[in-house]
Each structure stands twice: as C-alpha cells, then as structure tokens.
Enzyme design. Structure first.
Site, PDB file in Angstrom:
ATOM      1  N   LYS A 187       1.118   9.031   2.277  1.00  0.00           N
ATOM      2  CA  LYS A 187       0.875   9.876   3.463  1.00  0.00           C
ATOM      3  C   LYS A 187       1.951   9.704   4.536  1.00  0.00           C
ATOM      4  O   LYS A 187       2.394  10.682   5.139  1.00  0.00           O
ATOM      5  CB  LYS A 187      -0.506   9.576   4.054  1.00  0.00           C
ATOM      6  N   ASP A 244      -7.569  14.672   7.425  1.00  0.00           N
ATOM      7  CA  ASP A 244      -8.488  13.524   7.515  1.00  0.00           C
ATOM      8  C   ASP A 244      -9.120  13.491   8.907  1.00  0.00           C
ATOM      9  O   ASP A 244     -10.278  13.081   9.074  1.00  0.00           O
ATOM     10  CB  ASP A 244      -7.744  12.202   7.276  1.00  0.00           C
TER      11      ASP A 244
HETATM   12  P1  NAP Z   1      -4.230   1.268   4.033  1.00  0.00           P
HETATM   13  O1  NAP Z   1      -3.193   2.081   4.740  1.00  0.00           O
HETATM   14  O2  NAP Z   1      -3.836   0.405   2.872  1.00  0.00           O
HETATM   15  O3  NAP Z   1      -4.922   0.331   5.165  1.00  0.00           O
HETATM   16  C1  NAP Z   1      -5.994  -0.513   4.862  1.00  0.00           C
HETATM   17  C2  NAP Z   1      -6.361  -1.367   6.075  1.00  0.00           C
HETATM   18  O4  NAP Z   1      -7.453  -2.193   5.680  1.00  0.00           O
HETATM   19  C3  NAP Z   1      -5.259  -2.311   6.548  1.00  0.00           C
HETATM   20  O5  NAP Z   1      -5.432  -2.544   7.940  1.00  0.00           O
HETATM   21  C4  NAP Z   1      -5.569  -3.588   5.755  1.00  0.00           C
HETATM   22  O6  NAP Z   1      -5.139  -4.763   6.401  1.00  0.00           O
HETATM   23  C5  NAP Z   1      -7.086  -3.581   5.789  1.00  0.00           C
HETATM   24  N1  NAP Z   1      -7.678  -4.295   4.663  1.00  0.00           N
HETATM   25  C6  NAP Z   1      -7.399  -4.141   3.345  1.00  0.00           C
HETATM   26  N2  NAP Z   1      -8.245  -4.895   2.607  1.00  0.00           N
HETATM   27  C7  NAP Z   1      -9.064  -5.556   3.483  1.00  0.00           C
HETATM   28  C8  NAP Z   1     -10.126  -6.482   3.337  1.00  0.00           C
HETATM   29  N3  NAP Z   1     -10.554  -6.870   2.136  1.00  0.00           N
HETATM   30  N4  NAP Z   1     -10.723  -6.947   4.460  1.00  0.00           N
HETATM   31  C9  NAP Z   1     -10.316  -6.549   5.690  1.00  0.00           C
HETATM   32  N5  NAP Z   1      -9.294  -5.672   5.894  1.00  0.00           N
HETATM   33  C10 NAP Z   1      -8.686  -5.179   4.795  1.00  0.00           C
HETATM   34  O7  NAP Z   1      -5.404   2.191   3.483  1.00  0.00           O
HETATM   35  P2  NAP Z   1      -5.951   3.546   4.149  1.00  0.00           P
HETATM   36  O8  NAP Z   1      -5.203   4.708   3.605  1.00  0.00           O
HETATM   37  O9  NAP Z   1      -6.015   3.342   5.611  1.00  0.00           O
HETATM   38  O10 NAP Z   1      -7.426   3.643   3.503  1.00  0.00           O
HETATM   39  C11 NAP Z   1      -8.452   2.732   3.873  1.00  0.00           C
HETATM   40  C12 NAP Z   1      -9.754   3.124   3.194  1.00  0.00           C
HETATM   41  O11 NAP Z   1     -10.193   4.396   3.660  1.00  0.00           O
HETATM   42  C13 NAP Z   1      -9.649   3.252   1.662  1.00  0.00           C
HETATM   43  O12 NAP Z   1     -10.769   2.651   1.095  1.00  0.00           O
HETATM   44  C14 NAP Z   1      -9.688   4.732   1.418  1.00  0.00           C
HETATM   45  O13 NAP Z   1     -10.273   5.054   0.180  1.00  0.00           O
HETATM   46  C15 NAP Z   1     -10.575   5.204   2.569  1.00  0.00           C
HETATM   47  N6  NAP Z   1     -10.327   6.613   2.886  1.00  0.00           N
HETATM   48  C16 NAP Z   1     -11.367   7.486   2.766  1.00  0.00           C
HETATM   49  C17 NAP Z   1     -11.169   8.809   3.058  1.00  0.00           C
HETATM   50  C18 NAP Z   1     -12.319   9.773   2.917  1.00  0.00           C
HETATM   51  O14 NAP Z   1     -12.091  10.991   2.872  1.00  0.00           O
HETATM   52  N7  NAP Z   1     -13.538   9.300   2.891  1.00  0.00           N
HETATM   53  C19 NAP Z   1      -9.923   9.274   3.491  1.00  0.00           C
HETATM   54  C20 NAP Z   1      -8.883   8.363   3.635  1.00  0.00           C
HETATM   55  C21 NAP Z   1      -9.095   7.017   3.308  1.00  0.00           C
HETATM   56  P3  NAP Z   1      -3.751  -5.458   6.038  1.00  0.00           P
HETATM   57  O15 NAP Z   1      -2.684  -4.569   6.645  1.00  0.00           O
HETATM   58  O16 NAP Z   1      -3.841  -6.774   6.683  1.00  0.00           O
HETATM   59  O17 NAP Z   1      -3.689  -5.495   4.532  1.00  0.00           O
END
Ligand code: NAP
Length: 265
Positions: free
Chosen positions: A50, A86
């Site tokens: 993204k 989003d």
């Molecule tokens: P991302 O860019 O990889 O960011 C993930 C964030 O979560 C980072 O701040 C990371 O911290 C933190 N993190 C990862 N694992 C963790 C854990 N076990 N405990 C605590 N913090 C943790 O991912 P993203 O694109 O933001 O997506 C995040 C989630 O949202 C995903 O599960 C995705 O499937 C969901 N999502 C859903 C939708 C929907 O339509 N429902 C849309 C978009 C995303 P660090 O930087 O320290 O690793």
C-alpha cells in the site's frame, strides 16, 4: 474474500469484468504496474504494497495523501490514480458501532498502514473527530510517524500499561493479533469499562476471540468484516461510478448483512 464478494457484485450488474488475485513480490511491483497500465486494469492493493503504491501513483486523492497509502487504483489515460477506501470502511464501521456517540477516548492499537487509515477516519467522522485519540504500539518510530501524520488530539504511548483504560470509549485493534488461534487477545476485555465499544480490524470466518469475549461481556463489538465489505463497495463505486449491492456482497460471503448497533444510554 475480496474476489468472492466483488465477483458476486460484478455478476449482479451483468458486467463482463472479473476480479482476480495476483501475488506480487515486493521487488516486482513496478513491472506489475506496467502490465496493469497496458491493460488499463483497475484494482486493489493489499499488504505489503500500500505504501509503495502511493509512491508510484501519478495522482492521489485526499484520503491517499492523508494516509500515505493506496488500496484502490484506476487509470486516467496513462496516469495511475491512487485512493484509500480503507478510510471509508473504518468510518462505516465506527458509525454502525457507535451510533449513539463515543463516550471517552479512542485507543488505537498498532501503527502500521491500517492504523493510518483508522486515524484519518477518526479525524473525519463526526462521531470521533473531537475525541482524544491514544495510539499504542511497540515500535516508537512508527508510532511517532503516525501521530505526526494525524496531528490534533493524538497522543502516543509505548506500553499498554500506560493507557487510561477507564476513559476508553472505543478500542480499535489495528494489529494482526488475533489472526491465529494461538494469538493472545489484543487487550483482555476485563480491563475495559462497561461503556467501551470494541472494533477488531482482524476478521475470520468464525469471528475473532476478542470480539466474542467483548460480546460475552455485553460490549458492542465488531470484527473487520464490515470494514472489508465497505472498503470494497467504495472501491467498486470508484471503478464503475455507481455503488454495488451490499446485500449481494454479504450474501456471497454467506454472512447476514449486519445492522447498526443500538445506541447505548
Ligand atoms: P502492518 O503495516 O504490518 O502494521 C501492523 C502493526 O501491528 C504494527 O504497528 C506492528 O508493530 C503491530 N503488530 C504486529 N504484530 C503485533 C503483535 N503480535 N502484537 C502487537 N502489535 C503487533 O499491518 P497493517 O496493514 O496495518 O494491518 C494490520 C491488521 O489490520 C492486519 O491484521 C490486517 O489484516 C488488518 N486489516 C483489515 C482490514 C479490513 O478491511 N478489515 C483492512 C486493512 C487491514 P511493529 O511495527 O512493532 O511490528
């Protein structure tokens, strides 16, 4: 799940268009976009592309600019237009979950691309734009970048133990915690006051453990499925100039279309 509900919506309108998935390595995004340009193919972009797609786009919408991330794109001649739906998905879910307003702080867990969309949506939604927002994430540099992007009433915290949970009106999980059976819940629901709403961006066909726990405690709670459908519906409207049938989309997922939650006193 996107091909399932997008293709159902496409069939419903009789369009000879197919929504299909394509896995692209991080190093191959540029050539993949060149192929899309030749065919004038529109679409969505998901993790981990993204932010890179934002830098490749020729024109970006306000939502893409504010999140610095693109999840929806189309072509204007040779120009690649990048947008972020989003944000629409989050606004729709918050509206359904908190129809009576948000009573307290909004706590956002995580500081990645999804959290950026959450912060922009919170600033745009009339239900939350005046709320204090607390971002909790374990990587300080990512949290600070996000807070700088959001500005306004946003505070950063490094540790869950520092969060004033008693003041939380809405807690949003924007981390992947809960995607696997072995994951801990993002925050034990016993830590949350009885008026707190819970929004888990994670979605699983069987629902997430955190949302199940919250509902068992009587809290209004939703997983990320409504956000997924709403971001997809907003993308469809960008591509075709008319909204899809959300009923058809939910039917294709085999899940009843959810109502808004009743306002809480
Ligand atoms: P991302 O860019 O990889 O960011 C993930 C964030 O979560 C980072 O701040 C990371 O911290 C933190 N993190 C990862 N694992 C963790 C854990 N076990 N405990 C605590 N913090 C943790 O991912 P993203 O694109 O933001 O997506 C995040 C989630 O949202 C995903 O599960 C995705 O499937 C969901 N999502 C859903 C939708 C929907 O339509 N429902 C849309 C978009 C995303 P660090 O930087 O320290 O690793």
């Amino acid at each position: 799940l996107s091909p399932t509900f997008q293709n159902a919506a496409l069939r419903h309108t009789g369009r000879a268009v197919v929504y299909t998935r394509c896995e692209v390595a991080s190093t191959a995004l540029g050539p993949a976009v060149d192929d899309l340009r030749r065919a004038r193919t529109a679409g969505n972009v998901t993790m981990p592309h993204k932010e890179a797609m934002f830098t490749l786009a020729t024109h970006t919408t306000a939502a893409a600019e504010r999140t610095r991330a693109v999840n929806t794109f189309w072509w204007d001649g040779d120009a690649l237009v990048g947008h972020n739906t989003d944000v629409d998905g989050v606004i729709a879910t918050v509206a359904a979950l908190c129809s009576g307003g948000v009573h307290g702080d909004v706590v956002v867990l995580g500081a990645g691309g999804a959290a950026a969309a959450v912060l922009v949506a919170l600033a745009l939604s009339p239900l939350t734009r005046d709320a204090r927002v607390v971002v909790v994430s374990r990587t300080r540099s990512r949290t600070e970048r996000l807070v700088a992007l959001a500005g306004g009433r946003t505070a950063a915290m490094a540790h869950m133990s520092d969060v004033p949970w008693a003041r939380a009106g809405l807690v949003v999980n924007a981390t992947p915690a809960g995607m696997r059976d072995s994951d801990d819940v993002p925050v034990p629901v016993e830590s949350l006051p009885a008026h707190t709403a819970v929004f888990d961006l994670v979605y699983r066909r069987e629902g997430t453990a955190w949302v199940r726990d919250a509902k068992a405690r009587g809290l209004p709670a939703e997983d990320g499925l409504r956000m997924l459908v709403e971001q997809g519906a907003a993308a469809f409207a960008c591509w075709f100039g008319e909204p899809p049938s959300r009923d058809v989309m939910w039917h294709a997922l085999g899940v009843p279309r959810p109502d808004a939650h009743a306002p809480r006193p």
